[in-house]
Design a protein around this motif. Structure first.
Motif, PDB file in Angstrom:
ATOM      1  N   LYS A   4       0.833  -1.205   0.000  1.00 56.21           N
ATOM      2  CA  LYS A   4       0.000   0.000   0.000  1.00 56.21           C
ATOM      3  C   LYS A   4       0.864   1.250   0.000  1.00 56.21           C
ATOM      4  O   LYS A   4       0.577   2.210  -0.703  1.00 56.21           O
ATOM      5  CB  LYS A   4      -0.940   0.011   1.213  1.00 56.21           C
ATOM      6  N   ASP A   5       1.934   1.241   0.809  1.00 55.80           N
ATOM      7  CA  ASP A   5       2.851   2.386   0.854  1.00 55.80           C
ATOM      8  C   ASP A   5       3.507   2.609  -0.509  1.00 55.80           C
ATOM      9  O   ASP A   5       3.591   3.735  -0.986  1.00 55.80           O
ATOM     10  CB  ASP A   5       3.923   2.191   1.918  1.00 55.80           C
ATOM     11  N   ALA A   6       3.972   1.534  -1.110  1.00 53.81           N
ATOM     12  CA  ALA A   6       4.614   1.628  -2.433  1.00 53.81           C
ATOM     13  C   ALA A   6       3.614   2.125  -3.473  1.00 53.81           C
ATOM     14  O   ALA A   6       3.958   2.947  -4.327  1.00 53.81           O
ATOM     15  CB  ALA A   6       5.186   0.278  -2.842  1.00 53.81           C
ATOM     16  N   GLN A   7       2.399   1.633  -3.384  1.00 52.35           N
ATOM     17  CA  GLN A   7       1.351   2.045  -4.321  1.00 52.35           C
ATOM     18  C   GLN A   7       1.037   3.532  -4.138  1.00 52.35           C
ATOM     19  O   GLN A   7       0.884   4.266  -5.121  1.00 52.35           O
ATOM     20  CB  GLN A   7       0.099   1.196  -4.068  1.00 52.35           C
ATOM     21  N   MET A   8       0.963   3.979  -2.886  1.00 50.50           N
ATOM     22  CA  MET A   8       0.679   5.385  -2.604  1.00 50.50           C
ATOM     23  C   MET A   8       1.817   6.265  -3.112  1.00 50.50           C
ATOM     24  O   MET A   8       1.590   7.303  -3.733  1.00 50.50           O
ATOM     25  CB  MET A   8       0.469   5.598  -1.095  1.00 50.50           C
ATOM     26  N   ARG A   9       3.065   5.853  -2.880  1.00 53.25           N
ATOM     27  CA  ARG A   9       4.219   6.621  -3.386  1.00 53.25           C
ATOM     28  C   ARG A   9       4.176   6.715  -4.908  1.00 53.25           C
ATOM     29  O   ARG A   9       4.441   7.767  -5.474  1.00 53.25           O
ATOM     30  CB  ARG A   9       5.531   5.995  -2.924  1.00 53.25           C
ATOM     31  N   ALA A  10       3.830   5.614  -5.555  1.00 50.78           N
ATOM     32  CA  ALA A  10       3.760   5.608  -7.019  1.00 50.78           C
ATOM     33  C   ALA A  10       2.657   6.549  -7.508  1.00 50.78           C
ATOM     34  O   ALA A  10       2.853   7.287  -8.481  1.00 50.78           O
ATOM     35  CB  ALA A  10       3.514   4.186  -7.526  1.00 50.78           C
ATOM     36  N   THR A  11       1.519   6.546  -6.825  1.00 51.60           N
ATOM     37  CA  THR A  11       0.403   7.420  -7.199  1.00 51.60           C
ATOM     38  C   THR A  11       0.790   8.882  -7.027  1.00 51.60           C
ATOM     39  O   THR A  11       0.534   9.716  -7.897  1.00 51.60           O
ATOM     40  CB  THR A  11      -0.842   7.096  -6.339  1.00 51.60           C
ATOM     41  N   ILE A  12       1.416   9.199  -5.898  1.00 51.47           N
ATOM     42  CA  ILE A  12       1.847  10.573  -5.634  1.00 51.47           C
ATOM     43  C   ILE A  12       2.883  11.006  -6.663  1.00 51.47           C
ATOM     44  O   ILE A  12       2.800  12.100  -7.225  1.00 51.47           O
ATOM     45  CB  ILE A  12       2.407  10.715  -4.202  1.00 51.47           C
ATOM     46  N   ASN A  13       3.847  10.147  -6.935  1.00 47.46           N
ATOM     47  CA  ASN A  13       4.882  10.461  -7.925  1.00 47.46           C
ATOM     48  C   ASN A  13       4.260  10.711  -9.296  1.00 47.46           C
ATOM     49  O   ASN A  13       4.641  11.655  -9.998  1.00 47.46           O
ATOM     50  CB  ASN A  13       5.916   9.334  -7.991  1.00 47.46           C
ATOM     51  N   GLN A  14       3.307   9.878  -9.672  1.00 49.94           N
ATOM     52  CA  GLN A  14       2.638  10.039 -10.970  1.00 49.94           C
ATOM     53  C   GLN A  14       1.930  11.391 -11.038  1.00 49.94           C
ATOM     54  O   GLN A  14       2.004  12.091 -12.045  1.00 49.94           O
ATOM     55  CB  GLN A  14       1.637   8.890 -11.186  1.00 49.94           C
ATOM     56  N   LYS A  15       1.258  11.769  -9.950  1.00 47.45           N
ATOM     57  CA  LYS A  15       0.540  13.046  -9.909  1.00 47.45           C
ATOM     58  C   LYS A  15       1.534  14.210  -9.966  1.00 47.45           C
ATOM     59  O   LYS A  15       1.280  15.212 -10.636  1.00 47.45           O
ATOM     60  CB  LYS A  15      -0.311  13.113  -8.633  1.00 47.45           C
ATOM     61  N   LEU A  16       2.660  14.069  -9.274  1.00 44.83           N
ATOM     62  CA  LEU A  16       3.694  15.106  -9.319  1.00 44.83           C
ATOM     63  C   LEU A  16       4.208  15.286 -10.749  1.00 44.83           C
ATOM     64  O   LEU A  16       4.426  16.411 -11.212  1.00 44.83           O
ATOM     65  CB  LEU A  16       4.859  14.750  -8.389  1.00 44.83           C
ATOM     66  N   ILE A  17       4.384  14.183 -11.452  1.00 46.64           N
ATOM     67  CA  ILE A  17       4.869  14.236 -12.834  1.00 46.64           C
ATOM     68  C   ILE A  17       3.818  14.858 -13.746  1.00 46.64           C
ATOM     69  O   ILE A  17       4.115  15.773 -14.521  1.00 46.64           O
ATOM     70  CB  ILE A  17       5.261  12.823 -13.330  1.00 46.64           C
ATOM     71  N   GLU A  18       2.583  14.375 -13.632  1.00 43.83           N
ATOM     72  CA  GLU A  18       1.498  14.852 -14.511  1.00 43.83           C
ATOM     73  C   GLU A  18       1.265  16.353 -14.398  1.00 43.83           C
ATOM     74  O   GLU A  18       0.981  17.012 -15.389  1.00 43.83           O
ATOM     75  CB  GLU A  18       0.183  14.134 -14.161  1.00 43.83           C
ATOM     76  N   THR A  19       1.367  16.875 -13.190  1.00 43.63           N
ATOM     77  CA  THR A  19       1.090  18.296 -12.971  1.00 43.63           C
ATOM     78  C   THR A  19       2.301  19.191 -13.233  1.00 43.63           C
ATOM     79  O   THR A  19       2.183  20.409 -13.217  1.00 43.63           O
ATOM     80  CB  THR A  19       0.630  18.533 -11.516  1.00 43.63           C
ATOM     81  N   GLY A  20       3.468  18.567 -13.430  1.00 43.37           N
ATOM     82  CA  GLY A  20       4.686  19.351 -13.634  1.00 43.37           C
ATOM     83  C   GLY A  20       5.333  19.773 -12.323  1.00 43.37           C
ATOM     84  O   GLY A  20       6.378  20.420 -12.322  1.00 43.37           O
ATOM     85  N   GLU A  21       4.709  19.411 -11.204  1.00 43.55           N
ATOM     86  CA  GLU A  21       5.246  19.817  -9.897  1.00 43.55           C
ATOM     87  C   GLU A  21       6.582  19.150  -9.607  1.00 43.55           C
ATOM     88  O   GLU A  21       7.456  19.738  -8.988  1.00 43.55           O
ATOM     89  CB  GLU A  21       4.235  19.496  -8.785  1.00 43.55           C
ATOM     90  N   ARG A  22       6.766  17.940 -10.088  1.00 45.27           N
ATOM     91  CA  ARG A  22       8.028  17.237  -9.844  1.00 45.27           C
ATOM     92  C   ARG A  22       9.208  18.025 -10.438  1.00 45.27           C
ATOM     93  O   ARG A  22      10.244  18.188  -9.795  1.00 45.27           O
ATOM     94  CB  ARG A  22       7.969  15.824 -10.427  1.00 45.27           C
ATOM     95  N   GLU A  23       9.030  18.506 -11.659  1.00 41.99           N
ATOM     96  CA  GLU A  23      10.093  19.304 -12.295  1.00 41.99           C
ATOM     97  C   GLU A  23      10.329  20.601 -11.536  1.00 41.99           C
ATOM     98  O   GLU A  23      11.465  21.023 -11.357  1.00 41.99           O
ATOM     99  CB  GLU A  23       9.763  19.609 -13.761  1.00 41.99           C
ATOM    100  N   ARG A  24       9.230  21.232 -11.084  1.00 40.80           N
ATOM    101  CA  ARG A  24       9.380  22.484 -10.321  1.00 40.80           C
ATOM    102  C   ARG A  24      10.127  22.226  -9.013  1.00 40.80           C
ATOM    103  O   ARG A  24      10.984  23.022  -8.619  1.00 40.80           O
ATOM    104  CB  ARG A  24       8.010  23.115 -10.055  1.00 40.80           C
ATOM    105  N   LEU A  25       9.822  21.109  -8.353  1.00 41.25           N
ATOM    106  CA  LEU A  25      10.511  20.764  -7.110  1.00 41.25           C
ATOM    107  C   LEU A  25      11.988  20.471  -7.363  1.00 41.25           C
ATOM    108  O   LEU A  25      12.848  20.871  -6.577  1.00 41.25           O
ATOM    109  CB  LEU A  25       9.839  19.555  -6.439  1.00 41.25           C
ATOM    110  N   LYS A  26      12.280  19.795  -8.467  1.00 46.11           N
ATOM    111  CA  LYS A  26      13.675  19.507  -8.808  1.00 46.11           C
ATOM    112  C   LYS A  26      14.444  20.801  -9.066  1.00 46.11           C
ATOM    113  O   LYS A  26      15.594  20.946  -8.634  1.00 46.11           O
ATOM    114  CB  LYS A  26      13.743  18.587 -10.032  1.00 46.11           C
ATOM    115  N   GLU A  27      13.821  21.750  -9.761  1.00 45.17           N
ATOM    116  CA  GLU A  27      14.463  23.034 -10.036  1.00 45.17           C
ATOM    117  C   GLU A  27      14.692  23.816  -8.748  1.00 45.17           C
ATOM    118  O   GLU A  27      15.739  24.428  -8.560  1.00 45.17           O
ATOM    119  CB  GLU A  27      13.636  23.868 -11.026  1.00 45.17           C
TER     120      GLU A  27
END
Length: 99
Positions: A6-29
């Motif tokens: 469940k934890d791994a699934q939740m992390r994957a879901t959150i990561n996917q949402k971060l990628i889809e919204t572009g937030e992951r790139e903004r956080l990396k920058e």
């Protein structure tokens, strides 16, 4: 095992949402800019040079260098940078509570 899945699934879901919204790139920058600003990049660069001098250029592979500097690199990240990043992730999650 079920909790880990469940934890791994939740992390994957959150990561996917971060990628889809572009937030992951903004956080990396943001992280990249903060690490440069606090001198982390320069400290790690100096550490790399020290490791290469110590072992000799011909005896160091990129993999060796990464293995050698990764723990120090993680340890050198200031708590303030970690806290800011964590707060940004929490804010993102609060805004996307439907996850």
């Amino acid at each position: 095992v079920s909790k880990m899945n469940k934890d791994a699934q939740m992390r994957a879901t959150i990561n996917q949402k971060l990628i889809e919204t572009g937030e992951r790139e903004r956080l990396k920058e943001l992280l990249r800019a903060k690490l440069i600003e606090c001198g982390w990049k320069d400290q790690l660069k100096a550490h790399c040079k020290d490791v290469i001098k110590e072992k000799g250029l011909e005896h160091v592979t990129v993999d060796d260098l990464v293995a050698e500097i990764t723990p120090k690199g993680r340890a050198l990240v200031p708590d303030s940078v970690k806290k800011e990043l964590l707060q940004r992730i929490r804010t993102f999650l609060a805004q996307h509570a439907s996850l």
